[in-house]
Design a protein around this motif. Structure first.
Motif, PDB file in Angstrom:
ATOM      1  N   LEU A  39       3.557  43.853 -15.923  1.00  0.00           N
ATOM      2  CA  LEU A  39       3.325  44.187 -14.509  1.00  0.00           C
ATOM      3  C   LEU A  39       3.660  45.650 -14.204  1.00  0.00           C
ATOM      4  O   LEU A  39       3.463  46.108 -13.081  1.00  0.00           O
ATOM      5  CB  LEU A  39       4.181  43.287 -13.611  1.00  0.00           C
ATOM      6  N   GLU A  40       4.186  46.348 -15.222  1.00  0.00           N
ATOM      7  CA  GLU A  40       4.560  47.760 -15.090  1.00  0.00           C
ATOM      8  C   GLU A  40       5.648  47.972 -14.038  1.00  0.00           C
ATOM      9  O   GLU A  40       5.657  48.958 -13.304  1.00  0.00           O
ATOM     10  CB  GLU A  40       3.325  48.619 -14.778  1.00  0.00           C
ATOM     11  N   GLU A  41       6.577  46.997 -13.971  1.00  0.00           N
ATOM     12  CA  GLU A  41       7.710  47.144 -13.064  1.00  0.00           C
ATOM     13  C   GLU A  41       8.757  48.067 -13.687  1.00  0.00           C
ATOM     14  O   GLU A  41       8.841  48.201 -14.909  1.00  0.00           O
ATOM     15  CB  GLU A  41       8.331  45.772 -12.776  1.00  0.00           C
ATOM     16  N   MET A  42       9.568  48.672 -12.855  1.00  0.00           N
ATOM     17  CA  MET A  42      10.637  49.554 -13.336  1.00  0.00           C
ATOM     18  C   MET A  42      11.639  48.718 -14.134  1.00  0.00           C
ATOM     19  O   MET A  42      12.218  47.767 -13.600  1.00  0.00           O
ATOM     20  CB  MET A  42      11.347  50.224 -12.158  1.00  0.00           C
ATOM     21  N   PRO A  43      11.858  49.019 -15.416  1.00  0.00           N
ATOM     22  CA  PRO A  43      12.776  48.188 -16.210  1.00  0.00           C
ATOM     23  C   PRO A  43      14.224  48.452 -15.855  1.00  0.00           C
ATOM     24  O   PRO A  43      14.602  49.561 -15.461  1.00  0.00           O
ATOM     25  CB  PRO A  43      12.468  48.633 -17.650  1.00  0.00           C
ATOM     26  N   GLY A  44      15.038  47.414 -16.029  1.00  0.00           N
ATOM     27  CA  GLY A  44      16.477  47.558 -15.860  1.00  0.00           C
ATOM     28  C   GLY A  44      17.131  47.706 -17.220  1.00  0.00           C
ATOM     29  O   GLY A  44      16.531  48.229 -18.172  1.00  0.00           O
ATOM     30  N   GLU A  45      18.352  47.210 -17.349  1.00  0.00           N
ATOM     31  CA  GLU A  45      19.107  47.338 -18.596  1.00  0.00           C
ATOM     32  C   GLU A  45      18.411  46.606 -19.735  1.00  0.00           C
ATOM     33  O   GLU A  45      18.009  45.452 -19.590  1.00  0.00           O
ATOM     34  CB  GLU A  45      20.518  46.778 -18.381  1.00  0.00           C
ATOM     35  N   GLU A  46      18.266  47.296 -20.877  1.00  0.00           N
ATOM     36  CA  GLU A  46      17.623  46.756 -22.079  1.00  0.00           C
ATOM     37  C   GLU A  46      16.215  46.223 -21.805  1.00  0.00           C
ATOM     38  O   GLU A  46      15.754  45.292 -22.467  1.00  0.00           O
ATOM     39  CB  GLU A  46      18.496  45.677 -22.724  1.00  0.00           C
ATOM     40  N   GLY A  47      15.549  46.797 -20.818  1.00  0.00           N
ATOM     41  CA  GLY A  47      14.166  46.430 -20.555  1.00  0.00           C
ATOM     42  C   GLY A  47      13.990  45.202 -19.691  1.00  0.00           C
ATOM     43  O   GLY A  47      12.862  44.878 -19.295  1.00  0.00           O
ATOM     44  N   TYR A  48      15.097  44.480 -19.386  1.00  0.00           N
ATOM     45  CA  TYR A  48      14.985  43.302 -18.520  1.00  0.00           C
ATOM     46  C   TYR A  48      14.680  43.760 -17.093  1.00  0.00           C
ATOM     47  O   TYR A  48      15.090  44.853 -16.692  1.00  0.00           O
ATOM     48  CB  TYR A  48      16.276  42.483 -18.539  1.00  0.00           C
ATOM     49  N   PRO A  49      13.986  42.940 -16.311  1.00  0.00           N
ATOM     50  CA  PRO A  49      13.692  43.351 -14.930  1.00  0.00           C
ATOM     51  C   PRO A  49      14.963  43.443 -14.098  1.00  0.00           C
ATOM     52  O   PRO A  49      15.967  42.789 -14.392  1.00  0.00           O
ATOM     53  CB  PRO A  49      12.772  42.232 -14.419  1.00  0.00           C
ATOM     54  N   ALA A  50      14.900  44.234 -13.047  1.00  0.00           N
ATOM     55  CA  ALA A  50      16.073  44.442 -12.190  1.00  0.00           C
ATOM     56  C   ALA A  50      16.515  43.151 -11.513  1.00  0.00           C
ATOM     57  O   ALA A  50      17.674  43.018 -11.126  1.00  0.00           O
ATOM     58  CB  ALA A  50      15.760  45.506 -11.146  1.00  0.00           C
ATOM     59  N   TYR A  51      15.568  42.184 -11.387  1.00  0.00           N
ATOM     60  CA  TYR A  51      15.911  40.938 -10.693  1.00  0.00           C
ATOM     61  C   TYR A  51      16.373  39.835 -11.647  1.00  0.00           C
ATOM     62  O   TYR A  51      16.426  38.662 -11.264  1.00  0.00           O
ATOM     63  CB  TYR A  51      14.708  40.444  -9.867  1.00  0.00           C
ATOM     64  N   LEU A  52      16.726  40.175 -12.888  1.00  0.00           N
ATOM     65  CA  LEU A  52      17.180  39.164 -13.853  1.00  0.00           C
ATOM     66  C   LEU A  52      18.360  38.354 -13.314  1.00  0.00           C
ATOM     67  O   LEU A  52      18.350  37.123 -13.346  1.00  0.00           O
ATOM     68  CB  LEU A  52      17.563  39.838 -15.173  1.00  0.00           C
ATOM     69  N   GLY A  79     -11.130  26.994 -16.775  1.00  0.00           N
ATOM     70  CA  GLY A  79     -10.136  26.472 -15.841  1.00  0.00           C
ATOM     71  C   GLY A  79      -8.704  26.622 -16.319  1.00  0.00           C
ATOM     72  O   GLY A  79      -7.879  25.728 -16.111  1.00  0.00           O
ATOM     73  N   LEU A  80      -8.385  27.763 -16.954  1.00  0.00           N
ATOM     74  CA  LEU A  80      -7.012  27.984 -17.414  1.00  0.00           C
ATOM     75  C   LEU A  80      -6.067  28.065 -16.212  1.00  0.00           C
ATOM     76  O   LEU A  80      -6.393  28.657 -15.186  1.00  0.00           O
ATOM     77  CB  LEU A  80      -6.930  29.288 -18.221  1.00  0.00           C
ATOM     78  N   ILE A  81      -4.873  27.480 -16.369  1.00  0.00           N
ATOM     79  CA  ILE A  81      -3.909  27.444 -15.265  1.00  0.00           C
ATOM     80  C   ILE A  81      -3.152  28.760 -15.195  1.00  0.00           C
ATOM     81  O   ILE A  81      -2.654  29.267 -16.203  1.00  0.00           O
ATOM     82  CB  ILE A  81      -2.913  26.282 -15.446  1.00  0.00           C
ATOM     83  N   GLY A  82      -3.081  29.345 -13.991  1.00  0.00           N
ATOM     84  CA  GLY A  82      -2.320  30.577 -13.793  1.00  0.00           C
ATOM     85  C   GLY A  82      -1.579  30.541 -12.475  1.00  0.00           C
ATOM     86  O   GLY A  82      -1.771  29.640 -11.644  1.00  0.00           O
ATOM     87  N   GLU A  83      -0.714  31.537 -12.269  1.00  0.00           N
ATOM     88  CA  GLU A  83       0.099  31.613 -11.056  1.00  0.00           C
ATOM     89  C   GLU A  83       0.166  33.066 -10.603  1.00  0.00           C
ATOM     90  O   GLU A  83       0.381  33.969 -11.424  1.00  0.00           O
ATOM     91  CB  GLU A  83       1.505  31.068 -11.347  1.00  0.00           C
ATOM     92  N   ILE A  84      -0.018  33.292  -9.327  1.00  0.00           N
ATOM     93  CA  ILE A  84      -0.017  34.662  -8.802  1.00  0.00           C
ATOM     94  C   ILE A  84       1.420  35.193  -8.724  1.00  0.00           C
ATOM     95  O   ILE A  84       2.289  34.582  -8.110  1.00  0.00           O
ATOM     96  CB  ILE A  84      -0.684  34.712  -7.412  1.00  0.00           C
ATOM     97  N   LEU A  85       1.633  36.328  -9.390  1.00  0.00           N
ATOM     98  CA  LEU A  85       2.957  36.951  -9.414  1.00  0.00           C
ATOM     99  C   LEU A  85       3.090  38.106  -8.436  1.00  0.00           C
ATOM    100  O   LEU A  85       4.184  38.424  -7.980  1.00  0.00           O
ATOM    101  CB  LEU A  85       3.251  37.494 -10.822  1.00  0.00           C
ATOM    102  N   GLU A  86       1.960  38.768  -8.152  1.00  0.00           N
ATOM    103  CA  GLU A  86       2.030  39.991  -7.361  1.00  0.00           C
ATOM    104  C   GLU A  86       0.703  40.196  -6.640  1.00  0.00           C
ATOM    105  O   GLU A  86      -0.361  39.910  -7.191  1.00  0.00           O
ATOM    106  CB  GLU A  86       2.310  41.167  -8.311  1.00  0.00           C
ATOM    107  N   MET A  87       0.773  40.672  -5.413  1.00  0.00           N
ATOM    108  CA  MET A  87      -0.432  40.994  -4.629  1.00  0.00           C
ATOM    109  C   MET A  87      -0.375  42.475  -4.248  1.00  0.00           C
ATOM    110  O   MET A  87       0.589  42.929  -3.630  1.00  0.00           O
ATOM    111  CB  MET A  87      -0.499  40.140  -3.361  1.00  0.00           C
ATOM    112  N   ARG A  88      -1.411  43.218  -4.646  1.00  0.00           N
ATOM    113  CA  ARG A  88      -1.498  44.638  -4.278  1.00  0.00           C
ATOM    114  C   ARG A  88      -2.867  44.880  -3.652  1.00  0.00           C
ATOM    115  O   ARG A  88      -3.853  45.067  -4.362  1.00  0.00           O
ATOM    116  CB  ARG A  88      -1.341  45.519  -5.514  1.00  0.00           C
TER     117      ARG A  88
END
Length: 591
Positions: free
Chosen positions: A345-358, A34-43
């Motif tokens: 999540l294999e998202e396209m990295p932004g500056e210095e590897g941070y996500p584009a939505y930082l 019963g580990l707690i998790g949260e859905i980040l992405e649906m494909r």
């Protein structure tokens, strides 16, 4: 609720299929533990889940069950004095059950379900209520009155109201909605952490959040409902500055989030706060504090959730009409967690590897601060001030987290490693820092502290900037090349730096300075400078001017207890006048 199964495990990221009925940000339970998790992405059929607990031992094929609800916090009596982890699990209760280490899959309610609270009703049968109205109060601690509010989305007529001792799950009020449906209200409500709590109106911040730290209150003030950033390299004192603000800031409720910080720093908070005496109430500081402890060795995904947990709790107290100060230490660790999950999540990295939505995520967090009129007929005014520490690698504030933060906040306290190495604390660099609230706050300071407060502040900043220019000349050609008036300026600014801006956080008296004392301290230093210029113009000896005995008393004035400030100030003021007058009269050693 629907059940799927794990198809891939990558650190804290789990990929599951078979739960296509689930929604984004739904909470799930992973594996038989019963580990707690949260859905980040649906494909399509696949859901990417960040797990807030250690995933070692998980394997493909293990079950995943959705709860159909977003990650939420429980809001009600029992929040104050409690130490939570990043997803609002009470650490003290977990320690009693599982020992010093958090066991995987452990489930402990955020609010104590057995403790009874004395509920005092504030409405009566037949009253009309709406979302945000206070239906009763609970004396949660000796200094905090917990106001039980009608949850968002509910309005109608009170058909039953109780009085007495109840748990947070027992019904204390029954409301008949306009459609005839009855709703049982308890002292507890839930709220999803990623959604800001609603309010009626956002107000312009015009009152300062008085911190008792001279460099902040005088030069770079923050307003109630304002946002500030404290960036600085390792060892420059970010955590101490935040501790000082948590201890002494003029806020009724403090929420402190240790987000990915070292465990020993959180230990300092846990050990210090219960022993510290609140200057306003005389009680322990913990009597008005909520702590979120998410240390660097805890699962990285929970670090990402911790600041949302903290700010939702802070908004809840803001809605009661309180002034709340939230310390986030540090948002860089939060951004690192964001980067790690984005990479998995294999998202396209932004500056210095941070996500584009930082930048947008940072803005969503800081924009939840503010001075507001809360929901309800009373129109209570509350304020939520947010101070976020930033830990740029190597102290380079050109990196993405610092730059994204600076685009959002209106107060920038730039910590300087050179000042810290010189043992000047708080190590806030007065040449690089700024506050955009000064124009809004000037009237308040001029009306409530002194008519010439803004003029004094502006003159102090001008002198410090001129000192930097003069020091460049001194380094090139030596101090003897300067005129006596410029050398006096250097003496006055040295006094401003060493006697006024330097403040000892561990000294019983110097750790906090009231605005009245700040004004008197600064006025003595500036008066010495102005009187000294007059004396120089009348031919007084410069060396004798710099060696006046009163200078020692001006420097030690900061160690004067608040109750003796007026008396000692008058003594020093008279001594300054008499010594300058004697110097003018003597005119010995004129060069």
């Amino acid at each position: 609720m629907s059940q799927g199964r794990i198809v891939k495990v990558s650190g804290p990221l789990v990929i599951a299929d078979g739960i296509k009925e689930a929604n984004m940000f739904d909470v799930v339970r992973v594996s038989e533990q019963g580990l707690i998790g949260e859905i980040l992405e649906m494909r399509g059929e696949l859901a990417s889940i960040q797990v807030y607990e250690e995933t070692a031992g998980l394997a493909p094929g293990a079950p995943v069950v959705t709860t159909g609800a977003q990650l939420s916090v429980e809001l009600g009596p029992g929040l104050i004095e409690t130490i939570y982890d990043g997803i609002q699990r009470p650490l003290e209760e977990i320690r009693k059950i599982a020992g010093p280490n958090i066991a995987r899959g452990i489930s402990v309610p955020s609010l104590n379900r057995e403790k009874k609270w004395d509920f005092v009703p504030k409405v009566k049968v037949g009253d009309k209520v709406q979302a945000g109205d206070i239906i009763g109060t609970v004396q949660e601690t000796i200094v905090v009155e917990h106001r039980i509010m009608v949850p968002y989305g509910i309005s109608g007529e009170v058909v039953d109201i109780k009085e007495g001792s109840f748990t947070v799950e027992e019904t204390v009020c029954v409301v008949k909605k306009d459609n005839g449906e009855t709703v049982n209200l308890t002292m507890m409500q839930k709220w999803p952490v990623r959604r800001g709590r609603p309010y009626k109106e956002k107000l312009v911040p015009v009152n300062p959040l008085v911190t008792g730290q001279r460099v902040i209150d005088t030069l770079f003030p923050i307003s109630k409902g304002g946002v500030a950033a404290v960036p600085g390299p390792f060892g420059s004192g970010k955590t101490v500055v935040q501790h000082q603000l948590a201890k002494w800031a003029d806020a009724e409720i403090v929420v402190y989030i240790g987000c990915g910080e070292r465990g020993n720093e959180m230990t300092d908070v846990l050990m210090e706060f219960p022993e510290l005496q609140d200057p306003r109430t005389g009680e322990s500081l913990m009597k008005r504090t909520v702590l979120i402890a998410n240390t660097s060795d805890m699962p990285v995904a929970a670090r990402e959730a911790s600041i949302y947990t903290g700010i939702t709790i802070a908004e809840y107290f803001r809605d009661m009409g309180y002034s709340v100060a939230l310390m986030a230490d540090s948002t860089s660790r939060w951004a690192e967690a964001l980067r790690e999950m984005s990479g998995r999540l294999e998202e396209m990295p932004g500056e210095e590897g941070y996500p584009a939505y930082l930048a947008s995520r940072l803005a969503q967090f800081y924009e939840r601060a503010g001075r507001v009129i809360s929901l309800g007929r009373e129109g209570r005014e509350g304020a939520l001030s947010v101070i976020g520490a930033v830990s740029p690698p190597g102290g380079d504030i050109s990196e993405p987290v610092s730059q994204a933060t600076l685009r959002i906040v209106k107060v920038f306290w730039a910590l300087d490693a050179q000042l810290a190495y010189a043992r000047h604390f708080p190590a806030i660099n007065w040449l690089n820092s700024y506050s955009l609230y000064i124009n809004n706050l000037s009237n308040w300071f001029n009306e409530n502290v002194a008519k010439n407060w803004t003029d004094m502040r502006n003159e102090t900043m001008r002198l410090l900037q001129e000192e930097a220019e003069l020091n460049e000349i001194v380094q090139l050609v030596g101090v003897d090349s300067l005129s006596y008036s410029d050398r006096l300026k250097l003496e006055a600014t040295r006094s401003i730096r060493e006697d006024y801006l330097h403040q000892n956080a561990f000294h019983d008296v110097d750790t906090f300075t009231s605005l009245e004392k700040q004004y008197k301290m600064l006025s003595l230093i500036l008066k010495y400078y102005h009187k000294g210029l007059e004396a120089l113009n009348e031919g007084a000896d410069f060396k004798a001017l710099t060696e006046l005995p009163v200078r020692e008393r001006i420097g030690r004035f900061k160690y004067t207890e608040e109750k003796n400030v007026n008396e000692v100030y008058e003594e020093i003021d008279k001594q300054l006048d008499s010594e300058i007058a004697a110097l003018k009269a003597s005119k010995e050693g004129i060069e």
